[in-house]
Design an enzyme around this catalytic site. Structure first.
Site, PDB file in Angstrom:
ATOM      1  N   HIS A 122      88.447  13.132  97.016  1.00 22.30           N
ATOM      2  CA  HIS A 122      87.610  14.201  97.576  1.00 22.30           C
ATOM      3  C   HIS A 122      86.795  13.735  98.780  1.00 22.30           C
ATOM      4  CE1 HIS A 122      88.116  17.362  94.414  1.00 22.30           C
ATOM      5  NE2 HIS A 122      88.589  16.312  93.772  1.00 22.30           N
ATOM      6  N   ASP A 138      82.141  13.505 106.063  1.00 26.97           N
ATOM      7  CA  ASP A 138      82.335  14.307 104.854  1.00 26.97           C
ATOM      8  C   ASP A 138      83.824  14.478 104.619  1.00 26.97           C
ATOM      9  OD1 ASP A 138      81.509  15.910 102.698  1.00 26.97           O
ATOM     10  OD2 ASP A 138      80.011  16.942 103.929  1.00 26.97           O
TER      11      ASP A 138
HETATM   12  P1  ADQ Z   1      79.943  17.287  97.969  1.00 24.31           P
HETATM   13  O1  ADQ Z   1      79.547  16.053  98.704  1.00 24.31           O
HETATM   14  O2  ADQ Z   1      79.097  17.641  96.819  1.00 24.31           O
HETATM   15  O3  ADQ Z   1      81.460  17.238  97.514  1.00 24.31           O
HETATM   16  P2  ADQ Z   1      80.406  19.916  99.395  1.00 24.31           P
HETATM   17  O4  ADQ Z   1      81.827  20.023  99.733  1.00 24.31           O
HETATM   18  O5  ADQ Z   1      79.519  20.439 100.464  1.00 24.31           O
HETATM   19  O6  ADQ Z   1      79.885  18.452  99.116  1.00 24.31           O
HETATM   20  O7  ADQ Z   1      80.167  20.756  98.074  1.00 24.31           O
HETATM   21  C1  ADQ Z   1      78.917  20.985  97.603  1.00 24.31           C
HETATM   22  C2  ADQ Z   1      78.915  22.166  96.627  1.00 24.31           C
HETATM   23  O8  ADQ Z   1      77.663  22.135  95.988  1.00 24.31           O
HETATM   24  C3  ADQ Z   1      79.035  23.504  97.329  1.00 24.31           C
HETATM   25  O9  ADQ Z   1      79.731  24.399  96.519  1.00 24.31           O
HETATM   26  C4  ADQ Z   1      77.575  23.930  97.499  1.00 24.31           C
HETATM   27  O10 ADQ Z   1      77.383  25.314  97.432  1.00 24.31           O
HETATM   28  C5  ADQ Z   1      76.893  23.265  96.326  1.00 24.31           C
HETATM   29  N1  ADQ Z   1      75.548  22.825  96.735  1.00 24.31           N
HETATM   30  C6  ADQ Z   1      75.214  21.835  97.575  1.00 24.31           C
HETATM   31  N2  ADQ Z   1      73.876  21.746  97.720  1.00 24.31           N
HETATM   32  C7  ADQ Z   1      73.343  22.705  96.963  1.00 24.31           C
HETATM   33  C8  ADQ Z   1      71.998  23.131  96.709  1.00 24.31           C
HETATM   34  N3  ADQ Z   1      70.951  22.531  97.262  1.00 24.31           N
HETATM   35  N4  ADQ Z   1      71.823  24.170  95.868  1.00 24.31           N
HETATM   36  C9  ADQ Z   1      72.895  24.781  95.318  1.00 24.31           C
HETATM   37  N5  ADQ Z   1      74.176  24.424  95.510  1.00 24.31           N
HETATM   38  C10 ADQ Z   1      74.403  23.402  96.334  1.00 24.31           C
HETATM   39  C11 ADQ Z   1      82.559  16.316  97.604  1.00 24.31           C
HETATM   40  C12 ADQ Z   1      82.873  15.787  99.006  1.00 24.31           C
HETATM   41  C13 ADQ Z   1      83.132  16.936  99.960  1.00 24.31           C
HETATM   42  C14 ADQ Z   1      84.244  17.844  99.424  1.00 24.31           C
HETATM   43  C15 ADQ Z   1      83.960  18.230  97.976  1.00 24.31           C
HETATM   44  C16 ADQ Z   1      85.148  18.967  97.354  1.00 24.31           C
HETATM   45  O11 ADQ Z   1      81.817  14.982  99.483  1.00 24.31           O
HETATM   46  O12 ADQ Z   1      83.491  16.453 101.250  1.00 24.31           O
HETATM   47  O13 ADQ Z   1      84.336  19.007 100.216  1.00 24.31           O
HETATM   48  O14 ADQ Z   1      83.708  17.081  97.173  1.00 24.31           O
HETATM   49  O15 ADQ Z   1      86.334  18.234  97.451  1.00 24.31           O
END
Ligand code: ADQ
Length: 464
Positions: free
Chosen positions: A160, A368
């Site tokens: 991921h 990311d």
């Molecule tokens: P993450 O690093 O967690 O995931 P991301 O892809 O942005 O990053 O996903 C975060 C999820 O958590 C989103 O659904 C978002 O809505 C939720 N989220 C984040 N901050 C929040 C907050 N403050 N309050 C509520 N909800 C929040 C890892 C990798 C990414 C990759 C994903 C999926 O780092 O690059 O896209 O896995 O593979």
């Protein structure tokens, strides 16, 4: 159809909305095959709470047609495997942050121990024709452990997070072992083409792999396919959340409170990879260089607490709090605070309302794997009057969304401030045109397609 077995560090109960799109998509695949989801429960047991450390009993429960099998970790195992190696070595290095990696010798032992324990617990649960899908950097050596126990299953792995270039990867003392472990799989999935290229370069140079076809590599006596499967969101699920009461209430509150302002929104885990201080500095530069935004543009930055036991995370929190306080002190008025910083998780049901109230979505990570917030922001916009996505060129999402978002280099404060100004002033026709293209892209490449394509490739006959 063979039974699907998903393995990930944490198991989410797919019946809860808080679990998010990934859990929903995996549950969809698991439901089709009456599958099994295996991982840790998230509970950490103290050493003397009972039994041998790391060898807690398996807990099995049903969630609809899916079986959830979980184990608790002992404190020592959790600290070494999760905090020490996964998040103290692999996370920083894979995000290009060698300066933050802590190559403490003890943690690799815990990482190996937990992966071996996982294999020991999982192996007896597997049926001969099961297909196994392993997720993420916590579990790189799991397939090799399963093979050592005699597993001949089809096993796929999805990373991921990004895979860095070979010279950065080589800073990890165990890099050869990690990359050799990847060859115990049949299929490797990466988020972006750039990650696949880094893999190819590493195995050609360091592993003397033979690249037999575009996506087929042979080394260490085994062949593995490696391809990009960019992850997406469940657009329909997100739209129904947007239509729900919580999201609509949030939207109404935001519109009322910020009726005379322009809202910019950032939603992230509080992680140094997300570029939060850089983002806040760019916002500060915007207020400095484009004074018409004073008393108007307001940044709401929600940063959910994350991995607070790892030192680097406490540092980033302090830095961010200091910066937000300084901007509010310098530019704030009695009736206007430029930055609202919220160190909390917003309920998932509310998020679409927050995104929709914003004129600009700021998704500016330093690195990311993909970044799902970028896609959620687009899915939540009103097509008739959409907000603008400002996206880092270093997010995996930029490979496909870069053409129609405003792409920025988050290290370039002035350039990012200029892009935010451009977003705030963008005429409606251009906003609509960009949004329509982004939405089409996000719909086509959604999380269902990601899951289907990965599993189809994993289960089809390997190329000759
Ligand atoms: P993450 O690093 O967690 O995931 P991301 O892809 O942005 O990053 O996903 C975060 C999820 O958590 C989103 O659904 C978002 O809505 C939720 N989220 C984040 N901050 C929040 C907050 N403050 N309050 C509520 N909800 C929040 C890892 C990798 C990414 C990759 C994903 C999926 O780092 O690059 O896209 O896995 O593979």
């Amino acid at each position: 159809m063979p039974r699907l077995v998903v393995v990930s560090n944490r198991v989410a109960d797919p019946r809860r909305t808080a679990a998010g799109g990934l859990a929903v998509a995996l549950a969809e695949a698991l439901n089709q095959s009456g599958g099994l989801w295996f991982g840790t429960s998230g509970a950490v047991t103290e050493r003397d709470a009972g039994g041998t450390p790391g060898e807690a009993a398996l807990q099995v429960q049903r969630a609809g047609d899916v079986t959830l099998a979980t184990v608790d970790l002992s404190r020592d195992d959790h600290d070494a495997y999760y905090l020490g190696y996964s998040n103290g070595v692999l996370w920083p290095v894979f995000h290009y942050r060698l300066d933050l990696a802590d190559f403490d010798a003890g943690s690799i032992e815990g990482y190996r121990r937990v992966n071996r324990m996982f294999a020991r617990k999982l192996m007896p649960l597997l049926r001969p024709d099961d297909v196994v899908w392993v997720h993420d950097y916590h579990l790189i050596p799991l397939a090799a452990e399963l093979r050592a126990m005699g597993s001949t299953h089809r096993i796929g792995f999805f990373l991921h997070i990004p895979l860095p270039p070979p010279l950065i990867l080589a800073a990890i003392p165990q890099h050869e072992w990690l990359m050799r472990s990847l060859f115990a799989h049949d299929l490797l999935g990466f988020q972006a083409q750039a990650d696949v290229e880094h893999f190819a370069r590493y195995v050609r140079n360091e592993g003397r792999a033979e690249q037999r076809r575009d996506d087929l590599f042979h080394a260490f006596g085994r062949s593995v396919r490696a391809r990009a499967f960019p992850i997406g969101i469940d657009v329909d699920e997100f739209e129904s959340l947007l239509a729900g009461r919580d999201a609509q209430d949030t939207l109404a509150t935001m519109r009322e409170q910020y009726a005379k302002r322009q809202l910019l929104v950032g939603v992230d885990r509080l992680d140094y990879s997300k570029g939060l201080p850089q983002r806040v500095r760019a916002f500060q530069r915007l207020l400095e260089r484009y004074p018409e935004n004073r008393n108007s543009a307001t940044l709401i930055q929600v940063a959910s607490p994350s991995r607070e036991d790892v030192h680097a995370y406490a540092d980033i929190r302090r830095e961010l709090e200091g910066l937000c306080g300084a901007i509010n002190g310098e530019y704030g008025e009695l009736d206007w605070m430029p930055v609202r910083y919220i160190h909390r998780t917003v309920a998932r049901r509310r998020l679409p309302g927050l995104y929709r109230a914003a004129r600009v979505g700021l998704v500016t990570p330093l690195r990311d794997g993909m970044n799902l917030v970028a896609k959620e922001f687009v899915a939540a916009q009103d097509p008739a009057d959409p907000g603008v996505l400002v996206l880092s060129r270093f997010a995996g999402a930029a490979e496909r969304l870069g053409e129609h978002a405003l792409l920025v280099n988050p290290y370039d404060t002035q350039g990012t401030a200029d892009a935010i100004q451009h977003a705030l002033r963008m005429p409606i026709d251009e906003r609509r045109a960009r949004h329509a293209r982004l939405l089409a892209q996000i719909r086509t490449h959604d999380v269902h397609r990601w899951q289907r394509e990965f599993l189809q490739t994993l289960t089809e006959d390997p190329p000759a």
